[in-house]
Design an enzyme around this catalytic site. Structure first.
Site, PDB file in Angstrom:
ATOM      1  N   TRP A 479      42.213  16.702  93.177  1.00  0.00           N
ATOM      2  CA  TRP A 479      42.571  17.694  92.140  1.00  0.00           C
ATOM      3  C   TRP A 479      43.496  17.005  91.143  1.00  0.00           C
ATOM      4  CZ3 TRP A 479      42.286  23.450  92.627  1.00  0.00           C
ATOM      5  CH2 TRP A 479      42.943  24.104  91.571  1.00  0.00           C
ATOM      6  N   CYS A 528      46.781  14.936  92.429  1.00  0.00           N
ATOM      7  CA  CYS A 528      46.805  13.803  91.509  1.00  0.00           C
ATOM      8  C   CYS A 528      47.198  14.342  90.134  1.00  0.00           C
ATOM      9  CB  CYS A 528      45.416  13.170  91.446  1.00  0.00           C
ATOM     10  SG  CYS A 528      45.317  11.740  90.357  1.00  0.00           S
ATOM     11  N   GLY A 530      47.301  11.926  86.878  1.00  0.00           N
ATOM     12  CA  GLY A 530      47.396  10.554  86.369  1.00  0.00           C
ATOM     13  C   GLY A 530      48.140   9.715  87.386  1.00  0.00           C
ATOM     14  N   ASP A 536      55.259  16.385  94.218  1.00  0.00           N
ATOM     15  CA  ASP A 536      56.406  17.209  94.587  1.00  0.00           C
ATOM     16  C   ASP A 536      56.092  17.978  95.861  1.00  0.00           C
ATOM     17  OD1 ASP A 536      55.127  19.816  93.793  1.00  0.00           O
ATOM     18  OD2 ASP A 536      55.210  18.906  91.803  1.00  0.00           O
ATOM     19  N   ASP A 550      48.624   5.665  89.450  1.00  0.00           N
ATOM     20  CA  ASP A 550      47.433   4.985  88.931  1.00  0.00           C
ATOM     21  C   ASP A 550      47.617   3.473  88.980  1.00  0.00           C
ATOM     22  OD1 ASP A 550      45.723   7.054  88.487  1.00  0.00           O
ATOM     23  OD2 ASP A 550      46.103   7.248  86.335  1.00  0.00           O
ATOM     24  N   GLU A 616      36.261 -11.377 102.861  1.00  0.00           N
ATOM     25  CA  GLU A 616      37.026 -10.149 102.583  1.00  0.00           C
ATOM     26  C   GLU A 616      36.388  -8.934 103.266  1.00  0.00           C
ATOM     27  OE1 GLU A 616      39.105 -11.394  98.338  1.00  0.00           O
ATOM     28  OE2 GLU A 616      37.173 -10.381  98.304  1.00  0.00           O
TER      29      GLU A 616
HETATM   30  C1  GLA Z   1      43.469   9.962  86.476  1.00  0.00           C
HETATM   31  C2  GLA Z   1      43.554   9.594  87.942  1.00  0.00           C
HETATM   32  C3  GLA Z   1      42.639   8.434  88.237  1.00  0.00           C
HETATM   33  C4  GLA Z   1      41.231   8.803  87.855  1.00  0.00           C
HETATM   34  C5  GLA Z   1      41.169   9.222  86.404  1.00  0.00           C
HETATM   35  C6  GLA Z   1      39.806   9.763  86.028  1.00  0.00           C
HETATM   36  O1  GLA Z   1      44.032   8.972  85.689  1.00  0.00           O
HETATM   37  O2  GLA Z   1      44.861   9.319  88.304  1.00  0.00           O
HETATM   38  O3  GLA Z   1      42.718   8.088  89.591  1.00  0.00           O
HETATM   39  O4  GLA Z   1      40.781   9.845  88.684  1.00  0.00           O
HETATM   40  O5  GLA Z   1      42.113  10.212  86.104  1.00  0.00           O
HETATM   41  O6  GLA Z   1      39.719  10.162  84.735  1.00  0.00           O
END
Ligand code: GLA
Length: 732
Positions: A479, A528, A530, A536, A550, A616
Site C-alpha cells: 500500500w 509504503c 516512497g 509510524d 526507497d 550469486e
Molecule cells: C514508490 C515505492 C517504490 C515503488 C514505486 C512505484 O516510490 O517506494 O518501492 O513501489 O513507488 O511507483
C-alpha cells in the site's frame, strides 16, 4: 495494582515494573504533574514543587491572593490556555463569542481494566484486558461546558504508559478546537537532550541529538503524513545517557498525519515536552454533544540507556500494535519486480522472474507499479484500478493461478490514495481530488491526492481493491502513498470545517484499511510511502511491515535501519537485496553484505534474477536458508545496537533470543584504511552464567566473559564486507 489512588482520591500513581508516573489534583483543582522516572513508592511527590512569587506570572482567583501560586510556573498534566500559563498550551478552544481560553479543573476519575480503544484510530490493544489498566481523569473547563478526559493506559509489565485525550462539548454552544495535543509533560528539575530522526526521501530517520534549552526544539510534519522528514517519535535523554546507561523517556505518537513534538525550558528551567497533532492547519468544530479524540502517545522510561528503551518499544509494538495472522507467523521471502523492470514488463517477463525466484526458494512475487489503467510511466493512470490486460498480455487472475501453481504467493502494489489527472477516475470525478476551488493544485510526481475524508471515495476504492484482490487471489498488498498533501480542501465540507480535512483524511485512510482487512483476513499488508515516508506506529497496526526506504544501498541502509531501530522492531522493516551498482547511490557492495543487511528486516529481493551469476544464485539459496534459521532472532529477539554511525569504520548490531539460548551479531565494514586498526566488537545481552560457542572462532566462553570482553576480529574485513556470527548456548 498498577494504578494507585490515595485516600483523598486526588493523588494518582501509575506503577509499571520499573517506572512511576504521578499526578495530583491540588486544592485549586489543578492537576499537577509530580513525578515520572525510576520506580518509587506511591507517596505524594507534590512536595518537590517549589512555589515563589515570580514576577509577571499571574495568579488565578482560587489562589486567594497567594502570589506564589501561578499556572505559569506549576508543572501541569493539562496546561491551561490563555489564562496565564504562557508556555506552550495543549488544548486550545475558541468559544462562540470568539474568545480563546481554556481553564481546566479536576472533576473526578474512573479506573477500568484493559486498554481503551480510540474510536477510528489505532492504539495499543489488550485483547483479554489482561495487560493494561486504564485511568481516566476528567477535567472540566471552567466556563464553557467543555470536558476533557485524560486517558492513561498503564502497561505494567511493558514499562509503558499511554496517554490520549477526549474532548467533549457539553456546553450549549459550538466550540472550535484550535489545538489538541495528545500529551504535555513538565519535568521539574532535569536537563535533557532531544533525540529525533530527520531525513528526506530515500534517506529517512537519521539520528539527531540536540540539547533542550530555552529556545524551543521541535520536529513536525505538515505534509499530511508522518513524513520522511521527521518521525513522530522522540526521546528526551539526560545529557549523560548512552546506549547502555542513563535515563531516557520516549514519546511515540500512534498517528500517520501532521504532528509536532517539542521541548523547551521555561523561566524556572523546567522542561515542557509535548506531542500530538500539529496545530497548524487544524481546527475542529465540536457542536453540542460532540466529542474529539486525540491520537495515542506511547510513553516509556528507561534508566538503562537508549538500548533498553528501544527494546521496550520493540516489545510493545510487536505485541500490542502489530495484529492478525502475520503478527508472529513467518512472512514470506519476496521478490519485487520494481528495480528489476520498473514500468517495462508484461506477463512473460514477470513469469520468468517468478520461475527463477521459485527455483531459488523465494516464496512470493510482488508485482509493483504499472499493472493497471494507462500506466506506462508515473504520469498517468492512478485511480483506474482495472487490470491493463493489453500491457500484461493476460489477466491477473491467470497470472495469480500460474504463480500459485509454482508454489509462490502473489503480492500486488496499489497506491489507493492517489489519482492522476490523466485517468478516467479524475475525468469522471475531479472533485474527488484534494484541491482548492479556483486554484490550480500543486502536482507532485504528476499526481493529486484523493479526498480520503469522503465516504464515496473510500467506497470506490474498497470496491475496486476487493474486486482485484479476490479475483486474482492476492496474498499481499503493498500500500503505497507517493506524495505530500497540500492545497487542503474538501468539496464536501462547509467553509468553516476545512480545518478538519487533514485529520479526517487520516481517519479515512484508517477506515479503508480496517474495512479492507476485515474483508481479507489472511491478507498481508506492507506499508509504503516512497519507502519510509509513513513509517509510524499507527500504520503498523494495519501493516506489520513497512518498506523502510526507497534507498536499497546496503551501506546507506545501515544508517536508515539504525535510526528506525530506536522505536520500531526489525520485524517491521522491509529490506531487500538489490542490484549493483546500486540504483540510488551507484555503490558496489558484495552480494553477501546486501543479504546480511536485508536479513535484519522483513527480507526480500528486488533485482533481475536473470542477471545474477550462478555463484550469486547459490548465495540466494543460502541467504534464504539463513534468513529462516535466524527468523526467531530477527523477528522476535531482543535487539542491541553495538555501534553508532560514523564513529567507527564499521557498524554492528546484535539479536538475542528471549530465552538467551542464542544470539547473532552482524557487522559491516564501512570504511577501510591502510594499516587498519583492530576491529573489536562489543557483545551484549548474553546470560552471564550460560556458556556460548561463537561461530566466528569456535571459542566457548561464559556469557559474563563475552558480555564484558567482546570479540576481536582475526582479520580486518575489506571495505563493505560483512560478517554474521552466532553465539549458541552449549552445556559445559
Ligand atoms: C514508490 C515505492 C517504490 C515503488 C514505486 C512505484 O516510490 O517506494 O518501492 O513501489 O513507488 O511507483
Amino acid at each position: 495494582m498498577a494504578i494507585i489512588i490515595n485516600e483523598s482520591g486526588r493523588v494518582f500513581t501509575l506503577q509499571t515494573k520499573n517506572s512511576t508516573y504521578q499526578m495530583a489534583a491540588d486544592s485549586c483543582g489543578v492537576l499537577l504533574h509530580t513525578y515520572y522516572g525510576a520506580k518509587i513508592d506511591a507517596v505524594d511527590m507534590s512536595s518537590l514543587i517549589h512555589k515563589s512569587d515570580v514576577g509577571f506570572s499571574g495568579n488565578p482567583v482560587e489562589a486567594e491572593g497567594d502570589r506564589t501560586y501561578s499556572l505559569d510556573c506549576l508543572p501541569q498534566e493539562l496546561p491551561t490556555s490563555g489564562v496565564g500559563d504562557y508556555r506552550s498550551d495543549m488544548i486550545r478552544i475558541i468559544h462562540h463569542d470568539g474568545s480563546c481560553a481554556a481553564d481546566f479543573r479536576f472533576a473526578g476519575y474512573e479506573v477500568k481494566m484493559g486498554a481503551l480503544d480510540i474510536p477510528g484510530m489505532p492504539s495499543l490493544y489488550d485483547t483479554d484486558n489482561e495487560k493494561a489498566q486504564t485511568l481516566i481523569i476528567k477535567m472540566s473547563e471552567k466556563a464553557s461546558g467543555a470536558v476533557v478526559s485524560l486517558i492513561y493506559g498503564v502497561w505494567e509489565d511493558s514499562d509503558v504508559i499511554t496517554r490520549s485525550v477526549k474532548v467533549e462539548n457539553r456546553g450549549s454552544h459550538s466550540i472550535v478546537l484550535d489545538k489538541a495535543l495528545s500529551c504535555s509533560m513538565d519535568f521539574m528539575y532535569s536537563d535533557f537532550d532531544m533525540i529525533y530522526f530527520s531525513g528526506r526521501h530515500a534517506m529517512e530517520r537519521n539520528f539527531q541529538r540536540t540539547p533542550v534549552g530555552f529556545a524551543q526544539v521541535a520536529v513536525s510534519s505538515t505534509r499530511g503524513t508522518s513524513s520522511h522528514h521527521y518521525n513522530p517519535a522522540v526521546i528526551l535523554a539526560k545529557p549523560e545517557t548512552t546506549e547502555t546507561a542513563g535515563e531516557c523517556y520516549g514519546m511515540c505518537l500512534v498517528y500517520s498525519g501532521n504532528f509536532i513534538a517539542s521541548a523547551q525550558k521555561d523561566q524556572r528551567e523546567q522542561t515542557r515536552a509535548q506531542i500530538g497533532i500539529h496545530p497548524d492547519w487544524f481546527k475542529f468544530t465540536l457542536n453540542e454533544g460532540e466529542e474529539f479524540y486525540t491520537p495515542q502517545v506511547i510513553m516509556s522510561y528507561s534508566n538503562e540507556g537508549l538500548g533498553q528503551l528501544s527494546r521496550q518499544y520493540h516489545d510493545i509494538i510487536r505485541e500490542h500494535i502489530c495484529r492478525r495472522e502475520y503478527k508472529h507467523a513467518r512472512r514470506p521471502v519476496l521478490i519485487n519486480n520494481w528495480e528489476a523492470t520498473y514500468f517495462d514488463f508484461n506477463e512473460e517477463k514477470i513469469l520468468k522472474i517468478a520461475k527463477q525466484a521459485a527455483d531459488l526458494g523465494i516464496e512470493m512475487l510482488v508485482l509493483d507499479d504499472g499493472w493497471f489503467g494507462k500506466r506506462e510511466d508515473d504520469n498517468s493512470g492512478l485511480g483506474d484500478w482495472f487490470v491493463n490486460e493489453k500491457k500484461m498480455g493476460g489477466s491477473l487472475k491467470q497470472l495469480g493461478e500460474k504463480l500459485h501453481a509454482m508454489g509462490l504467493k502473489f503480492g500486488l502494489w496499489f497506491e489507493p490514495e492517489m489519482v492522476s489527472e490523466d485517468s478516467d477516475l479524475y475525468r469522471a470525478h475531479p472533485d474527488w481530488a484534494i484541491q482548492i476551488p479556483m486554484r490550480s493544485p500543486t502536482r507532485s510526481r504528476n499526481q493529486l491526492v484523493l479526498d480520503m475524508s469522503r465516504s464515496d471515495v473510500r467506497e470506490y476504492l474498497l470496491e475496486r481493491m476487493t474486486d482485484i484482490i479476490s479475483n486474482a487471489q492476492i496474498d499481499y498488498v503493498k500500500w503505497d502513498m507517493n506524495r505530500s498533501i497540500c492545497d487542503i480542501y474538501s468539496a464536501v465540507l462547509p467553509s468553516d470545517r476545512q480545518g478538519e480535512v487533514y485529520h479526517r483524511y487520516v481517519l479515512g485512510v484508517y477506515d479503508l484499511l480496517e474495512r479492507l482487512l476485515a474483508r481479507f483476513p489472511h491478507l498481508l499488508l506492507e506499508g509504503c510511502s516512497g519507502g519510509g515516508g509513513r513509517f509510524d506506529a499507527a500504520m503498523l497496526y494495519y501493516s506489520p511491515q513497512i518498506w523502510c526506504s526507497d534507498n536499497t544501498d546496503a551501506v546507506n541502509r545501515l544508517d536508515i535501519q539504525y535510526g528506525t531501530s530506536f522505536f520500531y522492531p526489525t520485524s517491521t522493516v522491509g529490506a531487500h537485496v538489490s542490484a549493483v551498482p546500486n540504483h540510488q547511490t551507484g555503490r558496489i557492495t558484495p552480494f553477501k553484505t546486501r543479504g546480511d543487511v536485508a536479513m535484519s528486516g522483513s527480507f526480500g529481493y528486488e533485482l533481475d534474477l536473470g542477471s545474477v551469476s550462478d555463484e550469486e544464485k547459490l548465495m540466494v539459496k543460502q541467504q534464504i536458508a539463513d534468513f529462516h534459521s535466524y527468523y526467531e532472532l530477527t523477528h522476535e529477539g531482543d535487539y542491541y545496537r553495538l555501534t553508532v554511525p560514523k564513529t567507527k569504520p564499521f557498524m554492528a548490531w546484535e539479536f538475542v533470543l528471549k530465552d538467551k539460548s542464542r544470539a547473532m551479531i552482524t557487522m559491516v565494514m564501512t570504511e577501510r584504511e591502510g594499516n587498519p586498526l583492530p576491529v573489536h566488537l562489543p557483545v551484549s545481552g548474553l546470560d552471564k552464567d550460560k556458556f556460548y560457542r561463537c561461530s566466528y572462532n569456535d571459542v566457548v566462553l561464559r556469557g559474563n566473559v563475552w558480555n564484558n570482553c567482546g570479540i576481536t576480529l582475526k582479520e580486518i574485513p575489506a571495505q563493505y564486507e560483512s560478517i554474521i556470527m552466532e553465539f549458541n548456548e552449549v552445556n559445559e
